[in-house]
Scaffold this motif. Sequence first.
Motif, PDB file in Angstrom:
ATOM      1  N   THR A  18       5.660   6.705  -7.085  1.00  0.00           N
ATOM      2  CA  THR A  18       6.636   5.846  -6.415  1.00  0.00           C
ATOM      3  C   THR A  18       6.439   5.877  -4.905  1.00  0.00           C
ATOM      4  O   THR A  18       6.441   4.824  -4.243  1.00  0.00           O
ATOM      5  N   VAL A  19       6.242   7.071  -4.342  1.00  0.00           N
ATOM      6  CA  VAL A  19       5.983   7.203  -2.905  1.00  0.00           C
ATOM      7  C   VAL A  19       4.691   6.473  -2.545  1.00  0.00           C
ATOM      8  O   VAL A  19       4.642   5.721  -1.562  1.00  0.00           O
ATOM      9  N   THR A  20       3.650   6.686  -3.350  1.00  0.00           N
ATOM     10  CA  THR A  20       2.367   6.008  -3.117  1.00  0.00           C
ATOM     11  C   THR A  20       2.540   4.500  -3.148  1.00  0.00           C
ATOM     12  O   THR A  20       1.998   3.781  -2.305  1.00  0.00           O
ATOM     13  N   PHE A  21       3.313   4.008  -4.118  1.00  0.00           N
ATOM     14  CA  PHE A  21       3.576   2.571  -4.227  1.00  0.00           C
ATOM     15  C   PHE A  21       4.182   2.023  -2.942  1.00  0.00           C
ATOM     16  O   PHE A  21       3.677   1.054  -2.369  1.00  0.00           O
ATOM     17  N   PHE A  22       5.258   2.639  -2.460  1.00  0.00           N
ATOM     18  CA  PHE A  22       5.948   2.095  -1.294  1.00  0.00           C
ATOM     19  C   PHE A  22       5.117   2.200  -0.017  1.00  0.00           C
ATOM     20  O   PHE A  22       5.081   1.263   0.781  1.00  0.00           O
ATOM     21  N   VAL A  23       4.415   3.307   0.173  1.00  0.00           N
ATOM     22  CA  VAL A  23       3.575   3.461   1.361  1.00  0.00           C
ATOM     23  C   VAL A  23       2.435   2.439   1.342  1.00  0.00           C
ATOM     24  O   VAL A  23       2.186   1.739   2.338  1.00  0.00           O
ATOM     25  N   ALA A  24       1.750   2.332   0.207  1.00  0.00           N
ATOM     26  CA  ALA A  24       0.636   1.383   0.104  1.00  0.00           C
ATOM     27  C   ALA A  24       1.126  -0.058   0.222  1.00  0.00           C
ATOM     28  O   ALA A  24       0.458  -0.898   0.834  1.00  0.00           O
ATOM     29  N   LEU A  25       2.287  -0.352  -0.350  1.00  0.00           N
ATOM     30  CA  LEU A  25       2.855  -1.698  -0.268  1.00  0.00           C
ATOM     31  C   LEU A  25       3.126  -2.091   1.177  1.00  0.00           C
ATOM     32  O   LEU A  25       2.727  -3.175   1.625  1.00  0.00           O
ATOM     33  N   ILE A  26       3.774  -1.205   1.915  1.00  0.00           N
ATOM     34  CA  ILE A  26       4.107  -1.503   3.313  1.00  0.00           C
ATOM     35  C   ILE A  26       2.839  -1.683   4.147  1.00  0.00           C
ATOM     36  O   ILE A  26       2.714  -2.651   4.905  1.00  0.00           O
ATOM     37  N   LEU A  27       1.886  -0.766   3.981  1.00  0.00           N
ATOM     38  CA  LEU A  27       0.641  -0.867   4.754  1.00  0.00           C
ATOM     39  C   LEU A  27      -0.165  -2.103   4.361  1.00  0.00           C
ATOM     40  O   LEU A  27      -0.751  -2.770   5.216  1.00  0.00           O
ATOM     41  N   ALA A  68      -0.272   2.303  -8.617  1.00  0.00           N
ATOM     42  CA  ALA A  68       0.829   3.266  -8.476  1.00  0.00           C
ATOM     43  C   ALA A  68       2.112   2.749  -9.118  1.00  0.00           C
ATOM     44  O   ALA A  68       2.871   3.527  -9.714  1.00  0.00           O
ATOM     45  N   LEU A  69       2.338   1.446  -9.024  1.00  0.00           N
ATOM     46  CA  LEU A  69       3.527   0.862  -9.641  1.00  0.00           C
ATOM     47  C   LEU A  69       3.515   1.105 -11.146  1.00  0.00           C
ATOM     48  O   LEU A  69       4.522   1.503 -11.735  1.00  0.00           O
ATOM     49  N   GLY A  70       2.364   0.892 -11.764  1.00  0.00           N
ATOM     50  CA  GLY A  70       2.257   1.148 -13.201  1.00  0.00           C
ATOM     51  C   GLY A  70       2.461   2.610 -13.554  1.00  0.00           C
ATOM     52  O   GLY A  70       3.078   2.950 -14.571  1.00  0.00           O
ATOM     53  N   LYS A  71       1.951   3.480 -12.709  1.00  0.00           N
ATOM     54  CA  LYS A  71       2.063   4.923 -12.970  1.00  0.00           C
ATOM     55  C   LYS A  71       3.444   5.481 -12.619  1.00  0.00           C
ATOM     56  O   LYS A  71       3.781   6.587 -13.033  1.00  0.00           O
ATOM     57  N   SER A  72       4.245   4.731 -11.867  1.00  0.00           N
ATOM     58  CA  SER A  72       5.568   5.228 -11.465  1.00  0.00           C
ATOM     59  C   SER A  72       6.570   5.218 -12.608  1.00  0.00           C
ATOM     60  O   SER A  72       7.619   5.863 -12.505  1.00  0.00           O
ATOM     61  N   GLU A  73       6.238   4.502 -13.670  1.00  0.00           N
ATOM     62  CA  GLU A  73       7.123   4.393 -14.841  1.00  0.00           C
ATOM     63  C   GLU A  73       8.545   4.023 -14.433  1.00  0.00           C
ATOM     64  O   GLU A  73       9.496   4.787 -14.623  1.00  0.00           O
ATOM     65  N   TRP A  74       8.647   2.837 -13.870  1.00  0.00           N
ATOM     66  CA  TRP A  74       9.923   2.267 -13.413  1.00  0.00           C
ATOM     67  C   TRP A  74      10.569   3.151 -12.347  1.00  0.00           C
ATOM     68  O   TRP A  74      11.761   3.420 -12.354  1.00  0.00           O
ATOM     69  N   PHE A  75       9.729   3.643 -11.429  1.00  0.00           N
ATOM     70  CA  PHE A  75      10.151   4.448 -10.283  1.00  0.00           C
ATOM     71  C   PHE A  75      10.809   5.779 -10.686  1.00  0.00           C
ATOM     72  O   PHE A  75      11.649   6.300  -9.961  1.00  0.00           O
TER      73      PHE A  75
END
Length: 110
Positions: A32-41, A19-26
């Motif tokens: 970006t939402v997927t990145f932060f949710v998955a990161l926290i979990l 997701a970080l790669g697909k967020s294109e620098w947020f």
Amino acid sequence: MSWVILILSGVLEAVWATALGKSEWFTKLWPTVTFFVALILSMAGLAWAMRDIPTGTAYAVWVGIGAVLTVAYAMLTGTEPVSLVKVLLMLGLIGCVVGLQLVGSAAPEA
């Protein structure tokens, strides 16, 4: 149960890395939402698993699962080229993760 949580956390590591790669620098909302949710979990699961699994073993397993799944996904989607050497190295990582689980579960309680 700690091993199950650790494995799921490793899967979530691959999710947030992709997701970080697909967020294109947020700049893209849902990656970006997927990145932060998955990161926290993922981090919460790693921390929870580390209550019962030694830190070094837990971290190595978590990173190994995340790395293998991230590369596998990239190869399956055509983002990264497939090669025999990469596949063999990924299998080696999987073997190391399984070995760490076997050695970690055989260790005496402190």
